[in-house]
Write an enzyme that holds these catalytic residues in place. Structure first.
Site, PDB file in Angstrom:
ATOM      1  N   TRP A  59       0.811  -1.222   0.000  1.00  0.00           N
ATOM      2  CA  TRP A  59       0.000   0.000   0.000  1.00  0.00           C
ATOM      3  C   TRP A  59       0.843   1.271   0.000  1.00  0.00           C
ATOM      4  O   TRP A  59       0.311   2.352  -0.190  1.00  0.00           O
ATOM      5  CB  TRP A  59      -0.905   0.013   1.246  1.00  0.00           C
ATOM      6  N   ASN A  60       2.160   1.172   0.240  1.00  0.00           N
ATOM      7  CA  ASN A  60       2.909   2.427   0.433  1.00  0.00           C
ATOM      8  C   ASN A  60       3.216   3.152  -0.869  1.00  0.00           C
ATOM      9  O   ASN A  60       3.402   4.368  -0.875  1.00  0.00           O
ATOM     10  CB  ASN A  60       4.177   2.202   1.267  1.00  0.00           C
ATOM     11  N   LYS A 108      -2.666  -8.569  -7.525  1.00  0.00           N
ATOM     12  CA  LYS A 108      -3.437  -8.493  -6.278  1.00  0.00           C
ATOM     13  C   LYS A 108      -2.910  -7.286  -5.500  1.00  0.00           C
ATOM     14  O   LYS A 108      -1.854  -7.343  -4.875  1.00  0.00           O
ATOM     15  CB  LYS A 108      -3.288  -9.760  -5.427  1.00  0.00           C
ATOM     16  N   PRO A 109      -3.656  -6.180  -5.544  1.00  0.00           N
ATOM     17  CA  PRO A 109      -3.174  -4.990  -4.820  1.00  0.00           C
ATOM     18  C   PRO A 109      -3.397  -5.149  -3.324  1.00  0.00           C
ATOM     19  O   PRO A 109      -4.167  -6.011  -2.896  1.00  0.00           O
ATOM     20  CB  PRO A 109      -4.048  -3.871  -5.387  1.00  0.00           C
ATOM     21  N   GLU A 113      -4.909  -4.571   0.299  1.00  0.00           N
ATOM     22  CA  GLU A 113      -6.320  -4.357   0.669  1.00  0.00           C
ATOM     23  C   GLU A 113      -6.602  -2.888   1.004  1.00  0.00           C
ATOM     24  O   GLU A 113      -7.710  -2.403   0.809  1.00  0.00           O
ATOM     25  CB  GLU A 113      -6.721  -5.265   1.851  1.00  0.00           C
ATOM     26  N   GLY A 123       6.708  -6.324  -0.270  1.00  0.00           N
ATOM     27  CA  GLY A 123       6.040  -6.240   1.029  1.00  0.00           C
ATOM     28  C   GLY A 123       6.987  -6.678   2.126  1.00  0.00           C
ATOM     29  O   GLY A 123       8.212  -6.627   1.960  1.00  0.00           O
ATOM     30  N   THR A 134       9.118  -8.886   4.857  1.00  0.00           N
ATOM     31  CA  THR A 134       9.915 -10.113   4.765  1.00  0.00           C
ATOM     32  C   THR A 134       9.094 -11.304   5.244  1.00  0.00           C
ATOM     33  O   THR A 134       9.143 -12.386   4.646  1.00  0.00           O
ATOM     34  CB  THR A 134      11.212  -9.960   5.584  1.00  0.00           C
ATOM     35  N   GLY A 160       6.720 -12.316   2.516  1.00  0.00           N
ATOM     36  CA  GLY A 160       7.516 -12.854   1.412  1.00  0.00           C
ATOM     37  C   GLY A 160       7.882 -14.318   1.653  1.00  0.00           C
ATOM     38  O   GLY A 160       7.818 -15.151   0.742  1.00  0.00           O
ATOM     39  N   GLU A 169      10.796  -8.250  -3.174  1.00  0.00           N
ATOM     40  CA  GLU A 169      11.360  -6.971  -2.725  1.00  0.00           C
ATOM     41  C   GLU A 169      10.810  -6.774  -1.319  1.00  0.00           C
ATOM     42  O   GLU A 169       9.643  -6.441  -1.141  1.00  0.00           O
ATOM     43  CB  GLU A 169      10.943  -5.880  -3.705  1.00  0.00           C
ATOM     44  N   CYS A 221      10.301   1.250   2.063  1.00  0.00           N
ATOM     45  CA  CYS A 221      11.228   0.192   2.478  1.00  0.00           C
ATOM     46  C   CYS A 221      12.686   0.647   2.376  1.00  0.00           C
ATOM     47  O   CYS A 221      13.571   0.009   2.924  1.00  0.00           O
ATOM     48  CB  CYS A 221      10.983  -1.074   1.686  1.00  0.00           C
ATOM     49  N   GLU A 260      14.510  -4.875  -9.682  1.00  0.00           N
ATOM     50  CA  GLU A 260      13.473  -4.225 -10.483  1.00  0.00           C
ATOM     51  C   GLU A 260      14.053  -2.946 -11.079  1.00  0.00           C
ATOM     52  O   GLU A 260      14.962  -2.337 -10.501  1.00  0.00           O
ATOM     53  CB  GLU A 260      12.259  -3.908  -9.608  1.00  0.00           C
TER      54      GLU A 260
HETATM   55  P1  ADP Z   1       1.499  -5.174   5.548  1.00  0.00           P
HETATM   56  O1  ADP Z   1       1.230  -6.075   6.719  1.00  0.00           O
HETATM   57  O2  ADP Z   1       2.247  -3.972   5.920  1.00  0.00           O
HETATM   58  O3  ADP Z   1       0.281  -4.863   4.737  1.00  0.00           O
HETATM   59  P2  ADP Z   1       2.388  -7.288   3.834  1.00  0.00           P
HETATM   60  O4  ADP Z   1       3.745  -7.666   3.413  1.00  0.00           O
HETATM   61  O5  ADP Z   1       1.639  -8.310   4.622  1.00  0.00           O
HETATM   62  O6  ADP Z   1       2.524  -5.928   4.601  1.00  0.00           O
HETATM   63  O7  ADP Z   1       1.488  -6.884   2.587  1.00  0.00           O
HETATM   64  C1  ADP Z   1       1.955  -6.674   1.283  1.00  0.00           C
HETATM   65  C2  ADP Z   1       1.013  -7.332   0.312  1.00  0.00           C
HETATM   66  O8  ADP Z   1       1.014  -8.740   0.579  1.00  0.00           O
HETATM   67  C3  ADP Z   1      -0.446  -6.893   0.418  1.00  0.00           C
HETATM   68  O9  ADP Z   1      -1.002  -6.874  -0.883  1.00  0.00           O
HETATM   69  C4  ADP Z   1      -1.071  -8.014   1.224  1.00  0.00           C
HETATM   70  O10 ADP Z   1      -2.450  -8.160   0.987  1.00  0.00           O
HETATM   71  C5  ADP Z   1      -0.322  -9.190   0.644  1.00  0.00           C
HETATM   72  N1  ADP Z   1      -0.382 -10.429   1.442  1.00  0.00           N
HETATM   73  C6  ADP Z   1      -0.265 -10.593   2.772  1.00  0.00           C
HETATM   74  N2  ADP Z   1      -0.420 -11.902   3.102  1.00  0.00           N
HETATM   75  C7  ADP Z   1      -0.632 -12.575   1.943  1.00  0.00           C
HETATM   76  C8  ADP Z   1      -0.882 -13.943   1.592  1.00  0.00           C
HETATM   77  N3  ADP Z   1      -0.933 -14.905   2.487  1.00  0.00           N
HETATM   78  N4  ADP Z   1      -1.074 -14.231   0.280  1.00  0.00           N
HETATM   79  C9  ADP Z   1      -1.031 -13.277  -0.660  1.00  0.00           C
HETATM   80  N5  ADP Z   1      -0.811 -11.991  -0.397  1.00  0.00           N
HETATM   81  C10 ADP Z   1      -0.608 -11.626   0.874  1.00  0.00           C
END
Ligand code: ADP
Length: 507
Positions: free
Chosen positions: A176-177, A200-201, A203, A256, A258, A261, A278, A312, A485
């Site tokens: 989201w950042n 998948k952006p 939420e 997103g 670690t 990831g 990343e 990040c 990237e």
């Molecule tokens: P934050 O907790 O700060 O939102 P995340 O790394 O969890 O950071 O989020 C980055 C992205 O990863 C978001 O689009 C989030 O919806 C997605 N995400 C988190 N968990 C999962 C998962 N199990 N499967 C797919 N996407 C995920």
């Protein structure tokens, strides 16, 4: 001067008064609220709310895609891949360029969406749109430079070639950042290479992704090449499961944390997908005695307070050598008073918006209170404000036992550690299991080379606090990720190398 004495002399950071209520017009241009699958705007069984982090108010209800929609998007992307890969590089390049031009044309509307869904000040949101569009421009150019190799053959009857071919369907999961730029940095490279994508952006920020899809369609990018499946936090694991395990997906590209990831990599292991990651950073920002101090303060302000510290590559730990320590604190405190204004991002004078949500503000407040309980002095700010706001905070007398020097903060906190020797600074900087960006300020040429090479990071800013541009290679060492990237390397992440041995030739 001691930290305590500094504290007494400096004025507090101002918070702008809230002058009015803020709302995103429901008829805002480019506001789309359905998923985008196979070239169609698609509703899901339910909706989820998107909130303005500055006010907590709902700004839109968006289709909450689930595993069914994700699977349909993957199938559509796989189908579209069969023809998209046959487009010539020039044809793909022209479409990416058109998409870039449309983004530039609609930059004000796109920026407003970013400000309302992420809280980012409008000037920064406009900057993000420029940065985001620049990846479409860059990869529209790179699309035409995907060269293979002709290899000198050791056999007289055989010719050998290395061809580059697209990986296939890429699943793109973004944070989201940077709701817009984190998408184009991946998708532009993927499309240039001949891959198709399912996005998948995050939420919190689906609107920027959907607006990009609208412009992709207007640019003439064929149905199924770009798909977007927005979903709520609740539906995210099920959608993630489809994207990371479906055999038709060849590649996952994630930006997103670690922790997330690692979850995605584990899921992707069963089908051995290619992966670009990343992930989190914990950037050191080192100011040596030889530094140009005004330049260092400028770099510190840019690197720390952009997006309220939610990037990040944000500097997370400030290491300042004893000879310039007090002066640095004085100057950076004055710059904070001068430059930082908290408020709603849509107000032109705002430089510090809210954090993304109250959870994020709580985490930052916890780091501040942990540091204070272990002896840090608050020279500026220090408080959590209403909702998701945290005051920009300057901490002195920080040591490496404090949470803020061990964990990514993702907030507007500048913790300053004093050090004596170069070796000590490099050791503190490298004592981390992540290594994304690092920054240092020095006018000593030998020291510049020593430290630039010694820092265990993927990107190093020397006398510079802002690094990102499409020409540079973005990525990290250690647990900060896999792959790069942007730059000429970004497109390689979406390409396979095929070795072709052409035999039976009569010499
Ligand atoms: P934050 O907790 O700060 O939102 P995340 O790394 O969890 O950071 O989020 C980055 C992205 O990863 C978001 O689009 C989030 O919806 C997605 N995400 C988190 N968990 C999962 C998962 N199990 N499967 C797919 N996407 C995920």
């Amino acid at each position: 001067m001691t930290a305590q004495a500094l504290l007494r002399t400096l004025p507090p950071i101002m918070m702008q008064s809230v002058r009015r209520t803020y709302s995103l017009d429901v008829a805002a241009p480019l506001l789309r609220t359905q998923g985008y699958i196979n070239g169609r705007w698609t509703s899901a069984a339910s909706l989820f709310p998107v909130l303005d982090p500055a006010t907590g108010q709902e700004i839109a209800q968006v289709s909450d895609c689930g595993p069914g929609e994700a699977k349909r998007a993957v199938d559509a992307a796989y189908e579209a891949f069969q023809s998209w890969k046959q487009f010539t590089a020039k044809e793909r390049s022209v479409l990416l360029r058109k998409w870039y031009e449309l983004m530039t044309q609609h930059k004000e509307d796109l920026a407003k969406l970013i400000t309302f869904e992420s809280g980012k000040p409008l000037a920064e949101a406009l900057g993000e749109i420029g940065y985001s569009a620049s990846f479409l421009e860059w990869f529209s150019e790179e699309a035409r430079r995907v060269y293979g190799d002709v290899v000198p053959s050791p056999f007289k009857d055989r010719k050998m070639l290395l061809l580059k071919q697209p990986v296939g369907v890429a699943a793109v999961i973004t944070p989201w950042n940077f709701p817009s730029a984190m998408i184009t940095r991946k998708v532009a490279a993927a499309l240039a290479a001949g891959c198709t994508v399912v996005i998948k952006p995050a939420e919190d920020t689906p609107l920027s992704a959907l607006a990009l899809a609208e412009l992709a369609e207007q640019a003439g990018i064929p149905a199924g090449v770009v798909n977007v499946v927005p979903c709520s936090r609740e539906n995210t694991p099920a959608v993630g499961q489809v994207l990371c395990t479906d055999p038709l997906v060849g590649k996952i590209s994630f930006t997103g944390s670690t922790a997330t990831g690692k979850v995605l990599l584990k899921m992707a292991a069963d089908t051995v997908k290619k992966a670009s990651m990343e992930l989190g950073g914990h950037a050191p920002f080192i100011v040596f005695d030889s530094a140009d101090l005004d330049l260092a303060v400028k770099g510190a302000m840019a690197s720390k307070f952009r997006n309220s510290g939610q990037t990040c590559v944000c500097s997370n730990r400030f290491l300042v050598q004893s000879g310039v320590h007090d002066q640095f604190l004085q100057k950076v405190g004055e710059a904070m008073d001068r430059e930082l204004r908290i408020g709603h991002g849509i107000e032109p004078t705002t430089t510090q918006g809210p954090l993304i949500n109250p959870r994020a503000a709580e985490k930052v407040a916890h780091q501040i209170s942990d540091a204070v309980s272990l002896g840090a002095k608050v020279l500026r700010g220090g408080s959590r404000l209403d909702g998701s706001y945290v005051e920009p905070t300057l901490l002195a007398d920080v040591n490496t036992s404090m949470l803020c020097t061990r964990e990514e903060t993702f907030g507007p906190v500048m913790p300053v550690i004093r050090f004596d020797t170069e070796a000590e600074a490099v050791a503190i900087a490298n004592a981390s299991n992540v290594g994304l960006a690092g920054y240092f300020f020095s006018q000593d040429v030998s020291q510049i080379w020593r430290v630039a090479e010694a820092l265990e990071v993927g990107m190093v800013g020397v006398n510079e606090g802002l690094l990102s541009c499409p020409e540079g290679a973005f990525g990290g060492y250690k647990q900060s990720g896999l792959g790069r990237e942007g730059s000429k390397y970004g497109i390689e992440e979406y390409l396979e190398v095929k070795y072709m041995c052409f035999g039976g030739l009569v010499p």
